[in-house]
Design a protein around this motif. Sequence first.
Motif, PDB file in Angstrom:
ATOM      1  N   VAL A 186     -46.097  18.476 -79.914  1.00 43.77           N
ATOM      2  CA  VAL A 186     -45.883  17.552 -81.318  1.00 43.77           C
ATOM      3  C   VAL A 186     -46.209  19.068 -82.675  1.00 43.77           C
ATOM      4  O   VAL A 186     -46.031  18.627 -83.631  1.00 43.77           O
ATOM      5  CB  VAL A 186     -47.577  17.363 -81.395  1.00 43.77           C
ATOM      6  CG1 VAL A 186     -48.099  16.673 -82.352  1.00 43.77           C
ATOM      7  CG2 VAL A 186     -47.700  15.927 -80.810  1.00 43.77           C
ATOM      8  N   GLU A 187     -47.722  20.128 -82.392  1.00 39.10           N
ATOM      9  CA  GLU A 187     -47.213  21.010 -83.557  1.00 39.10           C
ATOM     10  C   GLU A 187     -45.544  21.733 -83.972  1.00 39.10           C
ATOM     11  O   GLU A 187     -45.626  21.830 -85.286  1.00 39.10           O
ATOM     12  CB  GLU A 187     -48.092  22.267 -83.142  1.00 39.10           C
ATOM     13  CG  GLU A 187     -49.705  21.554 -82.669  1.00 39.10           C
ATOM     14  CD  GLU A 187     -50.363  22.611 -83.074  1.00 39.10           C
ATOM     15  OE1 GLU A 187     -51.418  23.008 -83.889  1.00 39.10           O
ATOM     16  OE2 GLU A 187     -50.531  23.792 -81.386  1.00 39.10           O
ATOM     17  N   ILE A 188     -45.220  21.736 -82.946  1.00 37.62           N
ATOM     18  CA  ILE A 188     -43.865  22.719 -83.335  1.00 37.62           C
ATOM     19  C   ILE A 188     -43.008  21.447 -83.847  1.00 37.62           C
ATOM     20  O   ILE A 188     -42.209  22.422 -84.943  1.00 37.62           O
ATOM     21  CB  ILE A 188     -42.450  22.988 -82.048  1.00 37.62           C
ATOM     22  CG1 ILE A 188     -43.756  24.216 -81.095  1.00 37.62           C
ATOM     23  CG2 ILE A 188     -41.652  23.044 -82.079  1.00 37.62           C
ATOM     24  CD1 ILE A 188     -43.678  25.518 -81.767  1.00 37.62           C
ATOM     25  N   GLY A 189     -42.624  20.818 -83.718  1.00 40.09           N
ATOM     26  CA  GLY A 189     -42.162  19.186 -84.294  1.00 40.09           C
ATOM     27  C   GLY A 189     -42.369  19.435 -86.408  1.00 40.09           C
ATOM     28  O   GLY A 189     -41.216  19.218 -87.066  1.00 40.09           O
ATOM     29  N   GLY A 190     -43.519  18.998 -85.544  1.00 36.44           N
ATOM     30  CA  GLY A 190     -44.343  19.427 -87.559  1.00 36.44           C
ATOM     31  C   GLY A 190     -44.382  20.491 -87.927  1.00 36.44           C
ATOM     32  O   GLY A 190     -43.657  20.340 -89.328  1.00 36.44           O
ATOM     33  N   ALA A 191     -44.094  21.430 -87.569  1.00 39.74           N
ATOM     34  CA  ALA A 191     -43.906  23.085 -88.767  1.00 39.74           C
ATOM     35  C   ALA A 191     -42.242  23.134 -88.955  1.00 39.74           C
ATOM     36  O   ALA A 191     -42.085  23.493 -90.015  1.00 39.74           O
ATOM     37  CB  ALA A 191     -44.460  23.931 -87.621  1.00 39.74           C
ATOM     38  N   LEU A 192     -41.219  22.992 -87.623  1.00 38.70           N
ATOM     39  CA  LEU A 192     -40.275  22.841 -88.335  1.00 38.70           C
ATOM     40  C   LEU A 192     -39.483  22.050 -88.979  1.00 38.70           C
ATOM     41  O   LEU A 192     -38.179  22.992 -89.414  1.00 38.70           O
ATOM     42  CB  LEU A 192     -39.398  23.505 -86.857  1.00 38.70           C
ATOM     43  CG  LEU A 192     -39.632  25.022 -85.984  1.00 38.70           C
ATOM     44  CD1 LEU A 192     -41.518  25.561 -86.063  1.00 38.70           C
ATOM     45  CD2 LEU A 192     -38.599  25.016 -84.710  1.00 38.70           C
ATOM     46  N   LYS A 193     -39.665  20.837 -88.879  1.00 38.11           N
ATOM     47  CA  LYS A 193     -38.872  19.930 -89.925  1.00 38.11           C
ATOM     48  C   LYS A 193     -38.887  20.700 -91.167  1.00 38.11           C
ATOM     49  O   LYS A 193     -37.881  20.287 -91.523  1.00 38.11           O
ATOM     50  CB  LYS A 193     -39.912  18.318 -89.921  1.00 38.11           C
ATOM     51  CG  LYS A 193     -41.214  18.275 -89.696  1.00 38.11           C
ATOM     52  CD  LYS A 193     -41.792  18.255 -91.039  1.00 38.11           C
ATOM     53  CE  LYS A 193     -42.934  18.123 -91.361  1.00 38.11           C
ATOM     54  NZ  LYS A 193     -43.231  17.754 -92.904  1.00 38.11           N
ATOM     55  N   ASN A 194     -39.743  21.254 -91.741  1.00 38.67           N
ATOM     56  CA  ASN A 194     -40.104  22.184 -93.314  1.00 38.67           C
ATOM     57  C   ASN A 194     -38.581  22.520 -93.117  1.00 38.67           C
ATOM     58  O   ASN A 194     -38.551  22.673 -94.733  1.00 38.67           O
ATOM     59  CB  ASN A 194     -41.213  22.160 -93.333  1.00 38.67           C
ATOM     60  CG  ASN A 194     -41.854  21.420 -93.671  1.00 38.67           C
ATOM     61  OD1 ASN A 194     -42.360  20.128 -93.951  1.00 38.67           O
ATOM     62  ND2 ASN A 194     -43.312  21.724 -93.062  1.00 38.67           N
ATOM     63  N   ILE A 195     -37.943  23.641 -92.413  1.00 33.66           N
ATOM     64  CA  ILE A 195     -37.561  23.957 -92.889  1.00 33.66           C
ATOM     65  C   ILE A 195     -36.529  23.171 -93.256  1.00 33.66           C
ATOM     66  O   ILE A 195     -34.997  23.896 -93.695  1.00 33.66           O
ATOM     67  CB  ILE A 195     -36.959  25.367 -91.152  1.00 33.66           C
ATOM     68  CG1 ILE A 195     -38.557  26.327 -90.962  1.00 33.66           C
ATOM     69  CG2 ILE A 195     -35.444  26.098 -91.362  1.00 33.66           C
ATOM     70  CD1 ILE A 195     -37.989  27.040 -89.344  1.00 33.66           C
ATOM     71  N   ARG A 219     -27.747  18.255 -85.892  1.00 31.07           N
ATOM     72  CA  ARG A 219     -28.402  20.056 -85.430  1.00 31.07           C
ATOM     73  C   ARG A 219     -29.660  20.542 -86.163  1.00 31.07           C
ATOM     74  O   ARG A 219     -29.794  21.054 -85.273  1.00 31.07           O
ATOM     75  CB  ARG A 219     -27.081  20.069 -85.908  1.00 31.07           C
ATOM     76  CG  ARG A 219     -25.779  19.931 -85.911  1.00 31.07           C
ATOM     77  CD  ARG A 219     -25.374  19.701 -84.939  1.00 31.07           C
ATOM     78  NE  ARG A 219     -25.785  20.851 -83.402  1.00 31.07           N
ATOM     79  CZ  ARG A 219     -25.525  20.399 -82.290  1.00 31.07           C
ATOM     80  NH1 ARG A 219     -25.657  19.398 -81.815  1.00 31.07           N
ATOM     81  NH2 ARG A 219     -25.387  21.665 -81.855  1.00 31.07           N
ATOM     82  N   GLY A 220     -29.852  20.469 -87.352  1.00 33.21           N
ATOM     83  CA  GLY A 220     -31.819  21.150 -87.421  1.00 33.21           C
ATOM     84  C   GLY A 220     -32.567  20.570 -85.889  1.00 33.21           C
ATOM     85  O   GLY A 220     -32.976  21.094 -85.170  1.00 33.21           O
ATOM     86  N   LEU A 221     -32.176  18.836 -85.715  1.00 34.14           N
ATOM     87  CA  LEU A 221     -33.557  18.706 -84.891  1.00 34.14           C
ATOM     88  C   LEU A 221     -33.071  18.846 -82.979  1.00 34.14           C
ATOM     89  O   LEU A 221     -33.773  19.394 -82.207  1.00 34.14           O
ATOM     90  CB  LEU A 221     -33.239  16.952 -84.348  1.00 34.14           C
ATOM     91  CG  LEU A 221     -33.912  16.547 -82.943  1.00 34.14           C
ATOM     92  CD1 LEU A 221     -35.146  16.577 -83.424  1.00 34.14           C
ATOM     93  CD2 LEU A 221     -33.592  14.766 -83.580  1.00 34.14           C
ATOM     94  N   LEU A 241     -42.390  10.585 -83.046  1.00 32.51           N
ATOM     95  CA  LEU A 241     -42.752  10.449 -84.396  1.00 32.51           C
ATOM     96  C   LEU A 241     -43.179  11.629 -84.871  1.00 32.51           C
ATOM     97  O   LEU A 241     -42.687  11.564 -86.292  1.00 32.51           O
ATOM     98  CB  LEU A 241     -43.890   9.597 -84.338  1.00 32.51           C
ATOM     99  CG  LEU A 241     -44.367   8.195 -84.974  1.00 32.51           C
ATOM    100  CD1 LEU A 241     -45.874   7.588 -84.339  1.00 32.51           C
ATOM    101  CD2 LEU A 241     -44.032   7.290 -85.752  1.00 32.51           C
ATOM    102  N   SER A 242     -43.584  12.210 -84.420  1.00 32.21           N
ATOM    103  CA  SER A 242     -43.846  14.454 -84.671  1.00 32.21           C
ATOM    104  C   SER A 242     -42.468  14.867 -84.637  1.00 32.21           C
ATOM    105  O   SER A 242     -42.463  16.028 -85.359  1.00 32.21           O
ATOM    106  CB  SER A 242     -45.080  14.829 -83.889  1.00 32.21           C
ATOM    107  OG  SER A 242     -44.832  14.584 -82.601  1.00 32.21           O
ATOM    108  N   GLY A 243     -41.678  14.769 -84.172  1.00 34.21           N
ATOM    109  CA  GLY A 243     -40.488  15.010 -84.351  1.00 34.21           C
ATOM    110  C   GLY A 243     -38.948  14.744 -85.504  1.00 34.21           C
ATOM    111  O   GLY A 243     -39.110  14.704 -86.202  1.00 34.21           O
TER     112      GLY A 243
END
Length: 340
Positions: A186-195, A219-221, A241-243
Amino acid sequence: MAKVAVIGAGSWGTALAIVLADNQHDVRLWGRREEQIKEINEQKTNKKYLPDIKLPDNITGYTNLEEAVSQVETVLLVVPTKAIRETVQQLITVLKQPVTMVHASKGIEPGSHKRISEMIEEECLQSHQLKDVVVLSGPSHAEEVSLRQPTTVTVSSKKQEASEAAQDLFMNQHFRVYTNQDLIGVEIGGALKNIIALVCGLTSGLGLGDNTKAAIMTRGLAEITRLGVKLGADPLTFAGLSGLGDLIVTCTSVHSRNWRAGHMIGKGQSLDEVLEKMGMVVEGIRTTKAAHELAQELNVEMPITAALHAVLFDGIHPRDAAEELMGRVRKHEVEEFQIY
């Protein structure tokens, strides 16, 4: 009715304060600026961050942190990642009772590569004020939440009962909350989607279209999942949801500050110019640095993140970075992840 202190009176903190107030909780909204807090208390508005939104009467603004957290059961942290440690340090000096800390921030710390829940726990090691840490994440723009438009999010904690307590605290007919036991994912998905949102904005700024956006998001996912699984996350979390959910909303919406920042960079503006014009924290920039460092440390392939890092920090032109991505060695699309 619960007593909840919301630490951070920006757009997202204020929107979540509205959700809590709608649920009839006693909401204390803390901010640093006297003028802003006076406006919240006297006019029931926060016009800089949420224009035209009237705040419920059961939201009270504070600039005194000790008063804001007096007798509360829950502290909701809604501050930038770079301010998490300092804020928690201040909190543990004024808290007189154990609390659950819920954070709604999204990022990874450069250098330490810690997730936000890890940063909170680390700062509370020598204190007795922390009961549990819960993360709240998912596709949720503050502008739409404040208008009470239907929104779904996820909460996660090491303890299921803490997740369920947070679920009960926030959930209402406009704001649906799911629980997920995969705190790392949940934390990694929320953080990395901003990239990935930064890159989608950047390619749009270059004049590239929907085909490119779809490629970057898909490909980002895969990149997000690859790093998440390496850290111990469940790959299925990134389809939730968090991904995927958070990725879609952040990469496609006009509300996304990460997308807007990327778009300005794609149009030829420098990073310094963009940050000055935005006037708000763009979490994806700092997270790009942390994720790139972490990927190198763990030997995880993240070419989109690496390309953005080169643009932001090495002076590579966005179009050159895009061409390098497209020219990579041929690959198989479907990747295997160790689930069990």
